[in-house]
Motif scaffolding. Structure first.
Motif, PDB file in Angstrom:
ATOM      1  N   SER A  76     -39.460  28.933   0.892  1.00  0.00           N
ATOM      2  CA  SER A  76     -39.007  29.901   1.889  1.00  0.00           C
ATOM      3  C   SER A  76     -40.093  30.178   2.928  1.00  0.00           C
ATOM      4  N   LEU A  77     -41.344  30.269   2.477  1.00  0.00           N
ATOM      5  CA  LEU A  77     -42.454  30.471   3.414  1.00  0.00           C
ATOM      6  C   LEU A  77     -42.547  29.320   4.399  1.00  0.00           C
ATOM      7  N   PHE A  78     -42.342  28.107   3.895  1.00  0.00           N
ATOM      8  CA  PHE A  78     -42.414  26.951   4.774  1.00  0.00           C
ATOM      9  C   PHE A  78     -41.205  26.883   5.700  1.00  0.00           C
ATOM     10  N   ARG A  79     -40.004  27.070   5.154  1.00  0.00           N
ATOM     11  CA  ARG A  79     -38.786  27.000   5.973  1.00  0.00           C
ATOM     12  C   ARG A  79     -38.807  28.022   7.106  1.00  0.00           C
ATOM     13  N   SER A  80     -39.364  29.197   6.821  1.00  0.00           N
ATOM     14  CA  SER A  80     -39.356  30.287   7.802  1.00  0.00           C
ATOM     15  C   SER A  80     -40.415  30.129   8.887  1.00  0.00           C
ATOM     16  N   GLY A  81     -41.312  29.157   8.731  1.00  0.00           N
ATOM     17  CA  GLY A  81     -42.377  28.961   9.711  1.00  0.00           C
ATOM     18  C   GLY A  81     -43.574  29.851   9.497  1.00  0.00           C
ATOM     19  N   LYS A  82     -43.637  30.540   8.349  1.00  0.00           N
ATOM     20  CA  LYS A  82     -44.779  31.409   8.072  1.00  0.00           C
ATOM     21  C   LYS A  82     -45.966  30.629   7.530  1.00  0.00           C
ATOM     22  N   ALA A  83     -45.697  29.467   6.937  1.00  0.00           N
ATOM     23  CA  ALA A  83     -46.764  28.609   6.429  1.00  0.00           C
ATOM     24  C   ALA A  83     -46.597  27.224   7.042  1.00  0.00           C
ATOM     25  N   PRO A  84     -47.669  26.629   7.539  1.00  0.00           N
ATOM     26  CA  PRO A  84     -47.523  25.342   8.216  1.00  0.00           C
ATOM     27  C   PRO A  84     -47.410  24.137   7.291  1.00  0.00           C
ATOM     28  N   ILE A  85     -47.786  24.310   6.011  1.00  0.00           N
ATOM     29  CA  ILE A  85     -47.834  23.174   5.094  1.00  0.00           C
ATOM     30  C   ILE A  85     -47.351  23.613   3.716  1.00  0.00           C
ATOM     31  N   THR A  86     -46.672  22.702   3.019  1.00  0.00           N
ATOM     32  CA  THR A  86     -46.394  22.880   1.598  1.00  0.00           C
ATOM     33  C   THR A  86     -46.459  21.515   0.943  1.00  0.00           C
ATOM     34  N   TYR A  87     -46.567  21.484  -0.364  1.00  0.00           N
ATOM     35  CA  TYR A  87     -46.673  20.219  -1.104  1.00  0.00           C
ATOM     36  C   TYR A  87     -45.421  20.106  -1.962  1.00  0.00           C
ATOM     37  N   ALA A  88     -44.539  19.191  -1.592  1.00  0.00           N
ATOM     38  CA  ALA A  88     -43.204  19.176  -2.198  1.00  0.00           C
ATOM     39  C   ALA A  88     -42.749  17.759  -2.490  1.00  0.00           C
ATOM     40  N   GLY A  89     -41.881  17.648  -3.487  1.00  0.00           N
ATOM     41  CA  GLY A  89     -41.297  16.366  -3.844  1.00  0.00           C
ATOM     42  C   GLY A  89     -40.148  16.000  -2.927  1.00  0.00           C
ATOM     43  N   THR A  90     -39.764  14.741  -2.977  1.00  0.00           N
ATOM     44  CA  THR A  90     -38.678  14.267  -2.123  1.00  0.00           C
ATOM     45  C   THR A  90     -37.340  14.913  -2.467  1.00  0.00           C
TER      46      THR A  90
ATOM     47  N   SER B 101     -31.904   5.740 -11.390  1.00  0.00           N
ATOM     48  CA  SER B 101     -31.069   5.256 -10.280  1.00  0.00           C
ATOM     49  C   SER B 101     -31.618   5.706  -8.930  1.00  0.00           C
ATOM     50  N   TYR B 102     -32.773   6.340  -8.941  1.00  0.00           N
ATOM     51  CA  TYR B 102     -33.386   6.800  -7.703  1.00  0.00           C
ATOM     52  C   TYR B 102     -34.901   6.855  -7.889  1.00  0.00           C
ATOM     53  N   GLY B 103     -35.611   7.099  -6.811  1.00  0.00           N
ATOM     54  CA  GLY B 103     -37.056   7.237  -6.879  1.00  0.00           C
ATOM     55  C   GLY B 103     -37.486   8.591  -6.345  1.00  0.00           C
ATOM     56  N   GLU B 104     -38.773   8.887  -6.441  1.00  0.00           N
ATOM     57  CA  GLU B 104     -39.293  10.161  -5.958  1.00  0.00           C
ATOM     58  C   GLU B 104     -40.804  10.070  -5.774  1.00  0.00           C
ATOM     59  N   TYR B 105     -41.316  10.915  -4.906  1.00  0.00           N
ATOM     60  CA  TYR B 105     -42.757  11.056  -4.751  1.00  0.00           C
ATOM     61  C   TYR B 105     -43.026  12.446  -4.191  1.00  0.00           C
ATOM     62  N   VAL B 106     -44.279  12.859  -4.214  1.00  0.00           N
ATOM     63  CA  VAL B 106     -44.675  14.179  -3.727  1.00  0.00           C
ATOM     64  C   VAL B 106     -45.631  13.993  -2.554  1.00  0.00           C
ATOM     65  N   SER B 107     -45.430  14.783  -1.517  1.00  0.00           N
ATOM     66  CA  SER B 107     -46.273  14.686  -0.322  1.00  0.00           C
ATOM     67  C   SER B 107     -46.371  16.055   0.332  1.00  0.00           C
ATOM     68  N   PHE B 108     -47.226  16.148   1.329  1.00  0.00           N
ATOM     69  CA  PHE B 108     -47.286  17.361   2.136  1.00  0.00           C
ATOM     70  C   PHE B 108     -46.156  17.331   3.165  1.00  0.00           C
ATOM     71  N   ALA B 109     -45.402  18.420   3.253  1.00  0.00           N
ATOM     72  CA  ALA B 109     -44.476  18.632   4.360  1.00  0.00           C
ATOM     73  C   ALA B 109     -45.194  19.553   5.346  1.00  0.00           C
ATOM     74  N   TYR B 110     -45.068  19.263   6.636  1.00  0.00           N
ATOM     75  CA  TYR B 110     -45.801  20.076   7.600  1.00  0.00           C
ATOM     76  C   TYR B 110     -44.950  20.435   8.807  1.00  0.00           C
ATOM     77  N   ASN B 111     -45.287  21.548   9.412  1.00  0.00           N
ATOM     78  CA  ASN B 111     -44.602  22.082  10.587  1.00  0.00           C
ATOM     79  C   ASN B 111     -45.224  21.448  11.827  1.00  0.00           C
ATOM     80  N   GLU B 112     -44.502  20.497  12.429  1.00  0.00           N
ATOM     81  CA  GLU B 112     -45.050  19.774  13.576  1.00  0.00           C
ATOM     82  C   GLU B 112     -45.334  20.708  14.751  1.00  0.00           C
ATOM     83  N   ASP B 113     -44.496  21.716  14.936  1.00  0.00           N
ATOM     84  CA  ASP B 113     -44.689  22.640  16.052  1.00  0.00           C
ATOM     85  C   ASP B 113     -45.963  23.457  15.883  1.00  0.00           C
TER      86      ASP B 113
END
Length: 435
Positions: free
Chosen positions: A274-288, A157-169
């Motif tokens: 947590s590393l990504f949310r906190s701004g300690k890492a600029p990139i992570t690879y995560a699903g939708t 009933s839904y879809g999903e994919y994996v991509s890089f999330a990145y800190n634009e700042d």
């Protein structure tokens, strides 16, 4: 998982046989209740995520439409169904409906044992096939349990994919542009590393690192290779030209360069997030499935996403599937509930919660995160860019890939040794059901 995996979920320890029976018994079964029938439904979505929000809303409407039916809902965890699915489905206490893990090794394996109801005619009469479209691939299996042409045993009933999330700042601060090629991605990693920042938040003690492995493999792959891989057409190719070999070599290279911290071999998904949310890492690879979480919990910077550069094929598919056990007592009620999760109200609700709906009305999606992930998913579908997940071909391949990816990231295994481990597990099954 790769979801499998599904991913982003709290995992339980593997269940022993006694625990499995207790798990099924605690569901209460699907027998009669004082007010008539009892409809029992299980899912393992995290409380409050887009799918859970939509399905909880469906439960309210289901109860209103069936006032004389007692509804018994239980929230499981992904690992319970991964480890104990066959025993649950083969129990007299099997629920009427449950969310199940897609792939040859999971839904395919239990469908080939006769444990799932064939939903082919029901999907046609209810119009689910038109709503879900090509996403139904994840619920379709042949007599050997291989995904592809066959009977329909599960409904996404839904879809999903994996991509890089990145800190634009952080990208703006260090003058890094969003990569569109592998060379640009490597250059982005190198820039952050030169500034004393480990660029990629990763978890190799669980599924995220094998998502990264598969994303890299797909960047080197084409659909011909994919069809052979999932169809078990030949023994696993471990040559230097194999997309999987190249992926393993890339991960080893990134770890050696410090783009991935070797300590990631002991980190769980939440550690990476947590590393990504906190701004300690600029990139992570995560699903939708993490998009809603990032939207709600990242307050100190702007974030976005970009796909893995390369072939244009990325990890993703229709979501995990609704299945109706062969032993279910109230299949008609299960069909009613499936229909509610696919209707416009629930699809729009899911999209506006940041989830990937199969047929939400774009005009009714106002949430920016929902717009982003649904537009990208639509683009991947239209370009035939969904590459499924690498652990699907054979039973227990999830565990084989996960444990060896962990060892690879830790630097205790070479890419050649890594590929030998995968080949042993893959070829053992390929030699009996493939070709």
């Amino acid at each position: 998982m790769f979801r499998r995996i599904r991913r982003g979920r709290t995992l339980a320890l593997a269940l022993g046989a006694a625990s499995v029976l207790a798990l099924a018994a605690c569901g209460g079964g699907s027998g009669a209740s004082a007010s008539g029938k009892t409809f029992t439904v299980w899912w393992y979505e995290d409380a409050g995520n887009p799918q859970d929000a939509a399905w909880q809303d469906a439960l309210k409407d289901f109860k209103a439409a069936h006032p004389n039916v007692k509804v018994h809902f239980e929230r499981k965890v992904w690992q319970q169904i991964q480890d104990a699915g066959a025993m649950i489905l083969n129990s007299k206490d099997a629920p009427d409906l449950l969310e199940y893990n897609k792939g040859n090794a999971t839904a395919g394996a239990v469908s080939s044992k006769g444990l799932l109801t064939d939903l082919t005619s029901e999907a046609s009469s209810q119009g689910w096939d038109k709503i879900a479209g090509s996403a139904l691939t994840v619920g379709t299996y042949n007599s050997k349990g291989l995904m592809g042409p066959g009977k329909l045993y599960g409904i996404p009933s839904y879809g999903e994919y994996v991509s890089f999330a990145y800190n634009e700042d952080m990208f703006a601060k260090y003058g890094v542009k969003v990569p569109t090629t592998m060379d640009e991605l490597d250059a982005a990693f190198a820039k952050f590393k030169s500034e004393g920042i480990t660029p990629l938040a990763e978890s190799a003690a669980d599924y995220p690192a094998q998502h990264l492995l598969w994303g890299l493999a797909l960047s080197y792959a084409d659909h011909g290779w994919l069809n052979g891989y999932f169809g078990l057409k030949a023994p696993l190719d471990t040559s230097s030209d194999s997309p999987l070999t190249k992926a393993a070599e890339t991960i080893a290279d990134w770890t050696a360069k410090g783009y991935i911290d070797k300590k990631s071999s002991g980190m769980k998904p939440e550690d990476a997030w947590s590393l990504f949310r906190s701004g300690k890492a600029p990139i992570t690879y995560a699903g939708t499935w993490m998009a809603g979480d990032f939207r709600d919990n990242i307050k100190s910077f702007k974030w976005g996403q970009f796909l893995m550069p390369g072939s244009g094929i990325n990890p993703g598919s229709g979501g995990n599937i609704w299945v109706v056990p062969t032993k279910a007592d109230n299949k008609d009620l299960a069909y009613d509930f499936i229909g509610l999760t696919l209707d416009k109200k629930r699809q729009d609700l899911m999209a506006n919660a940041g989830g990937v709906a199969l047929h939400a009305d774009p005009a009714d999606v106002s949430d920016p995160t929902g717009k982003m992930v649904n537009q990208t998913f639509s683009q991947l579908v239209s370009s035939d860019g969904l590459g499924l997940y690498g652990d699907w071909p054979v039973p227990n391949f999830y565990q084989v890939i996960q444990s060896n990816t962990q060892t690879l990231v830790a630097g205790r295994q070479t890419p050649d040794e890594f590929m030998k481990q995968l080949k042993t597990a893959y070829d053992q099954v390929q030699s009996t059901v493939g070709g």
